[in-house]
Design an enzyme around this catalytic site. Structure first.
Site, short mmCIF file in Angstrom:
data_model
loop_
_atom_site.label_atom_id
_atom_site.label_comp_id
_atom_site.label_asym_id
_atom_site.label_seq_id
_atom_site.Cartn_x
_atom_site.Cartn_y
_atom_site.Cartn_z
N GLN A 208 1.03 11.00 4.82
CA GLN A 208 0.83 10.34 3.51
C GLN A 208 2.02 10.75 2.38
O GLN A 208 1.89 10.23 1.45
CB GLN A 208 -0.68 9.95 3.04
N ARG A 321 -12.34 15.37 -9.54
CA ARG A 321 -12.67 13.89 -9.38
C ARG A 321 -14.12 13.71 -9.22
O ARG A 321 -14.57 12.66 -9.76
CB ARG A 321 -11.84 13.29 -8.32
N PHE A 355 -11.76 10.83 -3.01
CA PHE A 355 -11.19 12.02 -3.38
C PHE A 355 -12.33 12.69 -4.13
O PHE A 355 -11.90 13.12 -5.37
CB PHE A 355 -9.91 11.81 -4.08
N THR A 453 -5.03 12.33 -11.45
CA THR A 453 -5.43 13.19 -12.44
C THR A 453 -4.16 14.45 -12.75
O THR A 453 -4.26 14.76 -13.88
CB THR A 453 -7.10 14.03 -12.47
N ALA A 522 -4.58 8.36 -4.05
CA ALA A 522 -5.66 7.72 -5.39
C ALA A 522 -5.20 6.36 -5.52
O ALA A 522 -5.22 5.62 -6.88
CB ALA A 522 -4.71 8.55 -6.46
N GLU A 724 -9.42 2.73 -2.58
CA GLU A 724 -10.60 3.60 -2.63
C GLU A 724 -11.72 2.99 -3.21
O GLU A 724 -12.98 3.35 -2.54
CB GLU A 724 -10.15 4.86 -3.24
N1 MTE Z 1 -6.48 1.49 4.59
C1 MTE Z 1 -6.29 1.61 5.73
N2 MTE Z 1 -6.41 0.62 6.68
N3 MTE Z 1 -5.93 3.01 6.19
C2 MTE Z 1 -5.84 3.89 5.41
O1 MTE Z 1 -5.67 4.99 6.09
N4 MTE Z 1 -6.28 4.78 3.30
C3 MTE Z 1 -7.10 4.72 1.98
C4 MTE Z 1 -6.94 3.34 1.43
N5 MTE Z 1 -7.11 2.44 2.41
C5 MTE Z 1 -6.39 3.70 4.20
C6 MTE Z 1 -6.62 2.46 3.69
C7 MTE Z 1 -6.61 5.72 0.87
S1 MTE Z 1 -7.65 7.11 0.97
C8 MTE Z 1 -5.87 5.37 0.02
S2 MTE Z 1 -5.75 6.39 -1.29
C9 MTE Z 1 -5.17 4.24 -0.25
O2 MTE Z 1 -5.49 3.25 0.79
C10 MTE Z 1 -3.83 4.61 -0.03
O3 MTE Z 1 -3.15 3.27 -0.25
P1 MTE Z 1 -2.74 2.40 -1.58
O4 MTE Z 1 -2.57 3.58 -2.83
O5 MTE Z 1 -1.52 1.88 -1.04
O6 MTE Z 1 -3.68 1.74 -1.74
MO1 MOS Z 2 -6.52 8.67 -0.63
S1 MOS Z 2 -8.26 10.12 -0.41
O1 MOS Z 2 -6.26 9.25 -2.43
O2 MOS Z 2 -5.51 9.53 0.30
#
Ligand code: MTE
Ligand code: MOS
Length: 774
Positions: A208, A321, A355, A453, A522, A724
């Protein structure tokens, strides 16, 4: 008509399907293990420690080296740079343990062989002698041992807590133990590294956070960051588990690639992935709360103990958090919350969807529930009584005012659309009439703060090219893990240029195009990168308007972007034509965009600031049935109303809400991590670690987005982050199970179920209720 003008440009806010959906379902989406291997690719495998805490007194790798197919072995002595991949830059996370082992499953060396199987077999041939040391398995043991912190604790304080507790008509104390969670991404950790000339390495990593992998690889190899290029087209899920945990694998593959001058791939088995990489932090929360006879909260004093594991990793910000969400959606006249980011001898726990926020909220909802049972009221009544106000009673424990509070409307709408009150009566009637099966129902709210944060992370970048044929190449700093970030950013770009979505090419994320990016985490991926791409498009569009005004002899003000092209005075210029003419007139058709979140600041030392740009809200109602003889249960119905502001893509957002809820439900109900008395993780495969199945989706699952919501802040398309927050909607399942258990003692005793609320915990809860009643 040419194909550029006929496409439907109305793409933003539309339920456009995920760009890779057909490839996902047909198996043609390319993951790292699918990339064609360069000739002579070698395979690395990690050897993991078999002690929780020990000195390494002797290590004999002869048999490993002689094992068939082995090309070489890498230990800490083979690291040209730094033996460290600590994302916190604390220098406490070695690539390979050399003198000291700090958890069961810690990497000690890597075998490099002609095949993956040969490397894997050889890794088990080492003869290692350990001198055992005392070790710390969990939060309570760590606290009893004096509480060594992996990082500085945080304190949030507002108002006079001691006076508030002392003068409160009622007080109660309690604790809740909250379990961890394995990410269980479908694609496990993997990296492939191709060596180049001079210092160069090209890294394919399931991460990521490509920029951090780049930095870590450069540290470990002792080379410039400019020599390392990290690419990631997509991950098969990350969920926070690939925010930092990919560093190690990329570093090992890079070491081996440079050492043997061949491409090297590393992919641990699922069992080793689960054993060696960090998880959601388990917490123990101790609290005391003062309240009045109505259930109004007067003061809260809470300590959030987090199992950090053997190194700092992200434990500091994760436990921060948790504190930032110790209020969920409630106003505390006085509050003191402290974090204890504790050192233990487990794998180093890490980011996981929410988180730390989810653990913060589970703690909070526990004392809200306690108050309700103490007063004999519906917990929903207590919740509503304590919600943040809109103008008054809206200051958080970190002294930021909640300026965009919509929780009242969300909860009111859901309460009526789900028919909560009538169903609660029906549940109580059912419980009076049935001795064995009992039901429970609960409505819980979510308010989640959006922004990193660590303020500096709130920046995004994009690189946009328009080619001579008018097609657009998009590259931005965010990574795709299934959440639909790429399609959203592509929609932003298509909308900005008035093009159809197929005119925009989504490309792999690479540090060579967009530098110094933040982790896609986040939930801020679309906020940051969507805005950066928008910025790049605006730059190119401004140049095009200047050009068009000259060519079509009109004022720049008379140029208007419309679907399919530019209206330049009286002349409609199709996009493709405009681009061809701009190219011939030497107009730059490429731009780097940038965005940084405004308004935010945070002073950790004083616990004050404005860490969040805005909040995302939601609420859910869950109804469950338990069997009081076995503890088994079903989740019968779930209703959700969730706020994503003005959705960039309702189809993708619905998927995020549904998936987030189910993942949260898994965490809070069936996913139980079990370590034995040697510190060995026993639940390291789906045979023993129970994630939700398709069949666990509630038979009635009514999910709605709050369509009336718009972000009060000028975010991209007035949308809100969605990744999240929905995970925390699953807290209503815990509370519903709690009610069903409490019914056994006529709802007079708080059942205080720890999480995950497994069938065993339900059964023990029922037994406690029977004893309490007797
Ligand atoms: N959705 C899918 N399908 N797969 C993932 O790994 N990760 C989650 C969320 N949704 C995830 C997911 C997490 S921990 C975060 S922080 C966000 O997606 C990150 O992506 P975004 O910032 O584009 O929402
Ligand atoms: Mo999501 S726990 O902030 O990768």
């Amino acid at each position: 008509m040419n194909r550029h003008t006929q496409a439907n440009p109305a793409t933003l806010h539309q339920p456009t399907r995920h760009d890779s959906a057909p490839k996902h379902v047909s198996g043609s989406a390319e993951y790292i293990d699918d990339i064609v291997e360069p000739e002579g690719t070698l395979h690395a495998y990690l050897a993991l420690s078999e002690r929780a805490h020990a000195e390494i007194s002797a290590i004999d790798l002869d048999a490993v080296r002689k094992s068939p197919g082995v090309v070489g072995v890498l230990t800490s002595a083979d690291i040209p740079g730094d033996n460290d991949v600590s994302p916190a830059h604390k220098h406490d996370e070695p690539v390979f343990a050399d003198k000291l082992v700090q958890f069961w499953g810690q990497p000690m060396f890597a075998v490099v062989a002609e095949t993956r199987e040969a490397a894997r077999r050889a890794a088990h041939q080492a003869r290692i002698e350990y001198r055992d040391l005392d070790w710390i398995p969990d939060v309570r043991t760590a606290q009893a041992a004096g509480g060594r912190m992996v990082t500085e604790p945080l304190k949030l304080e507002r108002g006079d807590v001691d006076a508030g507790l002392a003068s409160a008509p009622r007080r109660l104390k309690g604790e809740i133990r909250i379990g961890g969670q394995d990410h269980f991404y479908l694609e496990g950790h993997i990296a492939m590294v191709v060596p180049g000339e001079d210092e160069d390495v090209t890294v394919y990593s399931s991460t990521q956070h490509p920029s951090e992998v780049q930095l870590m690889v450069s540290h470990v190899l002792g080379i410039h960051q400019h020599a390392v290029t990290v690419n990631v087209r997509r991950m098969g899920g990350g969920f926070g588990g690939k925010e930092t945990q990919g560093n190690l694998f990329a570093a090992v593959a890079a070491l081996a690639a440079k050492r043997f001058n061949r491409a090297v791939k590393i992919r641990p088995d699922r069992d080793d992935d689960m054993t060696a990489t960090g998880k959601r932090h388990d917490f123990v929360v101790d609290y005391e709360v003062g309240f009045d006879d109505e259930g109004r909260i007067l003061a809260v004093d809470a300590v959030y103990g987090a199992n950090g594991g053997f190194s700092s990793d992200l434990t500091g910000p994760v436990s921060d958090r948790a504190l930032f969400h110790c209020d969920n959606a409630y106003f505390y006249p006085a509050v003191r919350a402290r974090s204890e980011p504790l050192y233990t001898n487990t794998v180093s726990n890490t980011a996981f969807r929410g988180f730390g926020g989810p653990q913060g909220m589970v703690g909070c909802e526990r004392w809200v529930e306690d108050i309700a049972y103490a007063l004999g009221k519906d917990p929903l009544e207590i919740r509503k009584l304590n919600f943040y106000g809109t103008d008054t009673n809206n200051v958080t424990p970190y002294h930021q005012a909640v300026g965009d509070n919509i929780i009242h409307r969300i909860v009111d709408e859901l309460e009526s659309s789900s028919d909560y009150q009538k169903r609660r009566e029906a549940v109580r009637t059912f419980n009076r009439e049935n001795a064995i099966l009992k039901k429970g129902i609960a409505l819980t709210p979510v308010k989640f703060g959006i922004s990193f944060t660590a303020t500096w992370y709130n920046q995004g970048g994009a690189l946009v090219h328009v080619y001579r044929d008018g097609s657009v190449h998009l590259s931005h700093g965010g990574t795709e893990m299934g959440q639909g970030l790429h399609i959203k950013v592509a929609q932003v770009l298509a909308d900005a240029f008035g093009l159809g979505i197929s005119e925009v090419k989504i490309t792999a994320t690479t540090t060579g195009k967009v530098p110094n990016t933040s982790a896609t985490a986040a939930s801020s991926g679309s906020d940051l990168n969507g805005m950066a791409a928008y910025d790049a498009a605006q730059q190119i569009k401004r140049r095009l308007v200047t050009h068009a005004a000259q060519v079509y002899k009109c004022e720049e003000d008379a140029c208007q972007w419309v679907a399919g092209g530019l209206q330049a005075g009286d002349e409609f210029v199709p996009f493709k034509e405009l681009i061809a003419s701009a190219y011939l007139n030497r107009v730059q058709l490429s731009a780097a965009g940038f965005y940084k979140t405004p308004k935010i600041h945070w002073d950790r030392a004083t616990g004050r600031g404005h860490p969040f740009y805005y909040f995302a809200y939601g609420a859910s109602v869950s109804e469950v049935t338990i069997d009081t003889l076995t503890g088994e249960y079903t989740v019968d119905r779930v209703d959700i109303l969730h706020d994503v502001g003005r959705s960039l893509n309702p189809a993708v957002d619905m998927g995020q809400v549904e998936g987030g809820f189910i993942q949260g439900m898994g965490w809070l109900t069936t996913e139980e991590l079990n370590w034995d008395d040697k510190g060995r993780l026993r639940t390291h495969a789906p045979s023993t670690y129970k994630i939700p199945l398709a069949s666990d989706v509630p038979p009635i699952f009514n999910v709605k987005l709050a369509e009336w919501s718009q972000n009060a802040e000028p975010t991209i398309g007035r949308s809100k982050a969605v990744g999240e927050p929905p995970l925390m909607l699953a807290i209503s399942v815990v509370e519903a199970l709690s009610m069903a258990v409490a019914s056994v003692a006529d709802y007079k005793v708080a059942p205080r179920l720890d999480t995950p609320v497994t069938p065993e915990r339900v059964l023990f809860g029922v037994e406690r209720m029977r004893e309490a009643k007797a």
